[in-house]
Design a protein around this motif. Structure first.
Motif, PDB file in Angstrom:
ATOM      1  N   LYS A 139      -2.623 -51.170  59.099  1.00  0.00           N
ATOM      2  CA  LYS A 139      -3.788 -50.343  58.756  1.00  0.00           C
ATOM      3  C   LYS A 139      -3.593 -49.776  57.348  1.00  0.00           C
ATOM      4  O   LYS A 139      -4.541 -49.664  56.571  1.00  0.00           O
ATOM      5  CB  LYS A 139      -3.957 -49.200  59.772  1.00  0.00           C
ATOM      6  CG  LYS A 139      -4.368 -49.682  61.161  1.00  0.00           C
ATOM      7  CD  LYS A 139      -4.331 -48.542  62.178  1.00  0.00           C
ATOM      8  CE  LYS A 139      -4.482 -49.052  63.594  1.00  0.00           C
ATOM      9  NZ  LYS A 139      -4.187 -48.037  64.622  1.00  0.00           N
ATOM     10  N   SER A 175      -3.291 -47.430  72.861  1.00  0.00           N
ATOM     11  CA  SER A 175      -3.727 -48.826  72.642  1.00  0.00           C
ATOM     12  C   SER A 175      -2.706 -49.643  71.860  1.00  0.00           C
ATOM     13  O   SER A 175      -2.677 -50.867  71.979  1.00  0.00           O
ATOM     14  CB  SER A 175      -5.061 -48.843  71.882  1.00  0.00           C
ATOM     15  OG  SER A 175      -4.878 -48.336  70.579  1.00  0.00           O
ATOM     16  N   THR A 209       4.973 -50.347  63.533  1.00  0.00           N
ATOM     17  CA  THR A 209       3.756 -50.415  64.358  1.00  0.00           C
ATOM     18  C   THR A 209       2.583 -50.849  63.480  1.00  0.00           C
ATOM     19  O   THR A 209       2.732 -51.014  62.268  1.00  0.00           O
ATOM     20  CB  THR A 209       3.402 -49.022  64.949  1.00  0.00           C
ATOM     21  OG1 THR A 209       2.974 -48.186  63.858  1.00  0.00           O
ATOM     22  CG2 THR A 209       4.560 -48.386  65.667  1.00  0.00           C
ATOM     23  N   TYR A 257      -1.572 -36.983  55.061  1.00  0.00           N
ATOM     24  CA  TYR A 257      -0.787 -37.237  56.277  1.00  0.00           C
ATOM     25  C   TYR A 257       0.303 -36.169  56.436  1.00  0.00           C
ATOM     26  O   TYR A 257       0.451 -35.571  57.503  1.00  0.00           O
ATOM     27  CB  TYR A 257      -0.177 -38.640  56.209  1.00  0.00           C
ATOM     28  CG  TYR A 257       0.633 -39.030  57.424  1.00  0.00           C
ATOM     29  CD1 TYR A 257      -0.005 -39.306  58.634  1.00  0.00           C
ATOM     30  CD2 TYR A 257       2.028 -39.139  57.371  1.00  0.00           C
ATOM     31  CE1 TYR A 257       0.734 -39.675  59.757  1.00  0.00           C
ATOM     32  CE2 TYR A 257       2.762 -39.505  58.486  1.00  0.00           C
ATOM     33  CZ  TYR A 257       2.122 -39.775  59.669  1.00  0.00           C
ATOM     34  OH  TYR A 257       2.845 -40.137  60.779  1.00  0.00           O
TER      35      TYR A 257
HETATM   36  N1  LIG Z   1       4.718 -45.802  62.658  1.00  0.00           N
HETATM   37  C1  LIG Z   1       5.446 -44.880  62.042  1.00  0.00           C
HETATM   38  O1  LIG Z   1       6.214 -45.195  61.108  1.00  0.00           O
HETATM   39  C2  LIG Z   1       5.393 -43.442  62.494  1.00  0.00           C
HETATM   40  C3  LIG Z   1       6.424 -42.591  62.082  1.00  0.00           C
HETATM   41  C4  LIG Z   1       6.367 -41.253  62.468  1.00  0.00           C
HETATM   42  C5  LIG Z   1       5.346 -40.801  63.267  1.00  0.00           C
HETATM   43  N2  LIG Z   1       4.351 -41.650  63.651  1.00  0.00           N
HETATM   44  C6  LIG Z   1       3.280 -41.107  64.475  1.00  0.00           C
HETATM   45  O2  LIG Z   1       3.240 -41.806  65.699  1.00  0.00           O
HETATM   46  C7  LIG Z   1       1.926 -41.741  66.257  1.00  0.00           C
HETATM   47  C8  LIG Z   1       1.484 -43.130  66.668  1.00  0.00           C
HETATM   48  O3  LIG Z   1       1.414 -43.948  65.521  1.00  0.00           O
HETATM   49  P1  LIG Z   1       1.729 -45.512  65.533  1.00  0.00           P
HETATM   50  O4  LIG Z   1       2.716 -45.752  64.475  1.00  0.00           O
HETATM   51  O5  LIG Z   1       1.997 -45.961  66.905  1.00  0.00           O
HETATM   52  O6  LIG Z   1       0.345 -46.072  64.961  1.00  0.00           O
HETATM   53  P2  LIG Z   1      -0.798 -46.977  65.600  1.00  0.00           P
HETATM   54  O7  LIG Z   1      -0.221 -48.225  66.154  1.00  0.00           O
HETATM   55  O8  LIG Z   1      -1.793 -47.076  64.501  1.00  0.00           O
HETATM   56  O9  LIG Z   1      -1.363 -46.110  66.792  1.00  0.00           O
HETATM   57  C9  LIG Z   1      -2.215 -45.023  66.599  1.00  0.00           C
HETATM   58  C10 LIG Z   1      -2.928 -44.752  67.899  1.00  0.00           C
HETATM   59  O10 LIG Z   1      -3.762 -43.603  67.710  1.00  0.00           O
HETATM   60  C11 LIG Z   1      -5.067 -43.952  68.179  1.00  0.00           C
HETATM   61  N3  LIG Z   1      -6.123 -43.182  67.547  1.00  0.00           N
HETATM   62  C12 LIG Z   1      -6.534 -43.201  66.258  1.00  0.00           C
HETATM   63  N4  LIG Z   1      -7.582 -42.396  66.095  1.00  0.00           N
HETATM   64  C13 LIG Z   1      -7.844 -41.850  67.310  1.00  0.00           C
HETATM   65  C14 LIG Z   1      -8.817 -40.941  67.792  1.00  0.00           C
HETATM   66  N5  LIG Z   1      -9.770 -40.441  67.011  1.00  0.00           N
HETATM   67  N6  LIG Z   1      -8.779 -40.600  69.103  1.00  0.00           N
HETATM   68  C15 LIG Z   1      -7.836 -41.127  69.930  1.00  0.00           C
HETATM   69  N7  LIG Z   1      -6.922 -41.998  69.532  1.00  0.00           N
HETATM   70  C16 LIG Z   1      -6.919 -42.353  68.235  1.00  0.00           C
HETATM   71  C17 LIG Z   1      -5.200 -45.432  67.885  1.00  0.00           C
HETATM   72  O11 LIG Z   1      -6.270 -45.973  68.621  1.00  0.00           O
HETATM   73  P3  LIG Z   1      -7.165 -47.223  68.087  1.00  0.00           P
HETATM   74  O12 LIG Z   1      -6.363 -48.451  68.383  1.00  0.00           O
HETATM   75  O13 LIG Z   1      -8.415 -47.122  68.882  1.00  0.00           O
HETATM   76  O14 LIG Z   1      -7.367 -46.993  66.625  1.00  0.00           O
HETATM   77  C18 LIG Z   1      -3.828 -45.904  68.327  1.00  0.00           C
HETATM   78  O15 LIG Z   1      -3.779 -46.017  69.720  1.00  0.00           O
HETATM   79  C19 LIG Z   1       1.052 -41.118  65.174  1.00  0.00           C
HETATM   80  O16 LIG Z   1       0.847 -39.747  65.453  1.00  0.00           O
HETATM   81  C20 LIG Z   1       1.880 -41.283  63.918  1.00  0.00           C
HETATM   82  O17 LIG Z   1       1.589 -40.309  62.947  1.00  0.00           O
HETATM   83  C21 LIG Z   1       4.356 -42.971  63.299  1.00  0.00           C
END
Ligand SMILES: NC(=O)c1ccc[n+]([C@@H]2O[C@H](COP(=O)([O-])OP(=O)(O)OC[C@H]3O[C@@H](n4cnc5c(N)ncnc54)[C@H](OP(=O)(O)O)[C@@H]3O)[C@@H](O)[C@H]2O)c1
Length: 279
Positions: free
Chosen positions: A188, A14, A183, A148
């Motif tokens: 959040k 999403s 992101t 985390y």
């Molecule tokens: N952003 C960073 O700096 C960063 C760095 C390293 C790794 N990551 C990792 O990258 C991945 C994506 O994160 P992002 O940064 O893109 O964050 P994000 O924009 O908050 O995206 C998180 C996604 O996970 C979904 N989600 C949350 N709870 C869920 C559940 N119970 N079941 C299914 N989907 C669920 C959310 O859906 P909803 O919209 O419905 O909540 C959203 O689509 C994560 O694993 C994060 O740990 C992020």
């Protein structure tokens, strides 16, 4: 196999990295099953060519079962699972309610296990790949992000075990470790920090947790990579026959290399110095 024959499933499509992966892969002809939780997101994703959106909430087994049943009825097979969905819980561990830790692991590890297990027979058939979106927090545990970091360390262990278990079955497990990515995770984070600071009023950790939280959010929003960069890496990995086991993607890779080789005590000293200044 030509590119357009690839079928991938992405969780958490999403927003952020998941959304960027879905869009980029679909724009390059890959057929994408995109998991999302809300109807509005499902509708938006369904408007994009080459994307079929499916309701997937990793905490709800029935949504996973329905989604996998749907994919099976399509008879497309599945070549890649991208385990992207994740949440962040943070705060000083000594003030952390156990429920926060449950929530953290419920999505980032237990939910990921649920879907990986459900998808596995399809990947076994295709000799496909599982791509894990881990984090720099999967090898570098920063203070006040204990829940985390614990979940991402756990994911790394899970992935290493799984990769070795599947070696002789032709299913590859690849870990991506992004540094900061710009992101909605950080927006959040702002909301969560407000709630956390309310809870921490009067705590010995209040001041340091506030500074560390605000610093991390600011850096994530201003210096984070564009999620498209992660999507490009995912696209590359999908098409590599023998991918590496781990890909670190961050602008300051040298810093991370140092972190990996420096003794803990040296890194601890740096944190100690910073925190003394704040205290
Ligand atoms: N952003 C960073 O700096 C960063 C760095 C390293 C790794 N990551 C990792 O990258 C991945 C994506 O994160 P992002 O940064 O893109 O964050 P994000 O924009 O908050 O995206 C998180 C996604 O996970 C979904 N989600 C949350 N709870 C869920 C559940 N119970 N079941 C299914 N989907 C669920 C959310 O859906 P909803 O919209 O419905 O909540 C959203 O689509 C994560 O694993 C994060 O740990 C992020």
């Amino acid at each position: 196999m030509t590119i357009s024959n690839y079928y991938v499933l992405i969780t958490g499509a999403s927003s952020g990295i998941g959304r960027a992966c879905a869009e980029l892969l679909a724009s390059r002809g890959v057929k994408v099953y995109a998991g999302a939780r809300k109807q509005d997101d499902i509708n938006k994703l369904n408007k994009i060519e080459n994307i079929i959106a499916l309701e997937i909430d990793l905490t709800k087994q029935d949504t996973i079962d329905n989604a996998i049943d749907y994919i099976k009825t399509q008879k497309t097979g599945l070549d890649v699972l991208i385990n992207n969905a994740g949440i962040t819980r943070a705060g000083p561990l000594m003030e952390l309610p156990i429920e926060d830790l449950y929530e953290q692991f419920e999505v980032n590890l237990f939910g990921l296990h649920r879907i990986t297990k459900a998808v596995f027979p399809l990947l076994l058939e295709s000799k496909g790949k599982i791509i894990m979106i881990s984090s720099d927090s999967g090898f570098f545990a920063t203070p006040f992000f204990g829940p985390y970091c614990s979940s991402k360390f756990a994911l790394e262990g899970y992935s290493d075990s799984l990769r070795r278990e599947l070696l002789i079955f032709g299913v590859k497990v690849v870990i991506i470790e992004p540094g900061r990515v710009n992101t909605s995770i950080w927006q959040k984070g702002e909301e969560l920090l407000k709630i956390l600071l309310e809870r921490l009023k009067g705590s010995i950790f209040e001041k340091i947790a506030k500074e560390v939280g605000e610093y991390a959010i600011e850096k994530g929003k201003t210096e984070g990579l564009n999620p498209r960069e992660i999507a490009k890496l995912v696209y590359k990995i999908i098409h590599i026959k023998e991918p590496k086991t781990r890909y670190l993607i961050a602008p300051d890779k040298l810093r991370y290399r140092l972190i990996k080789i420096l003794p803990d005590k040296i890194i601890d000293k740096k944190f100690e110095k910073e925190f003394k200044k704040i205290k």
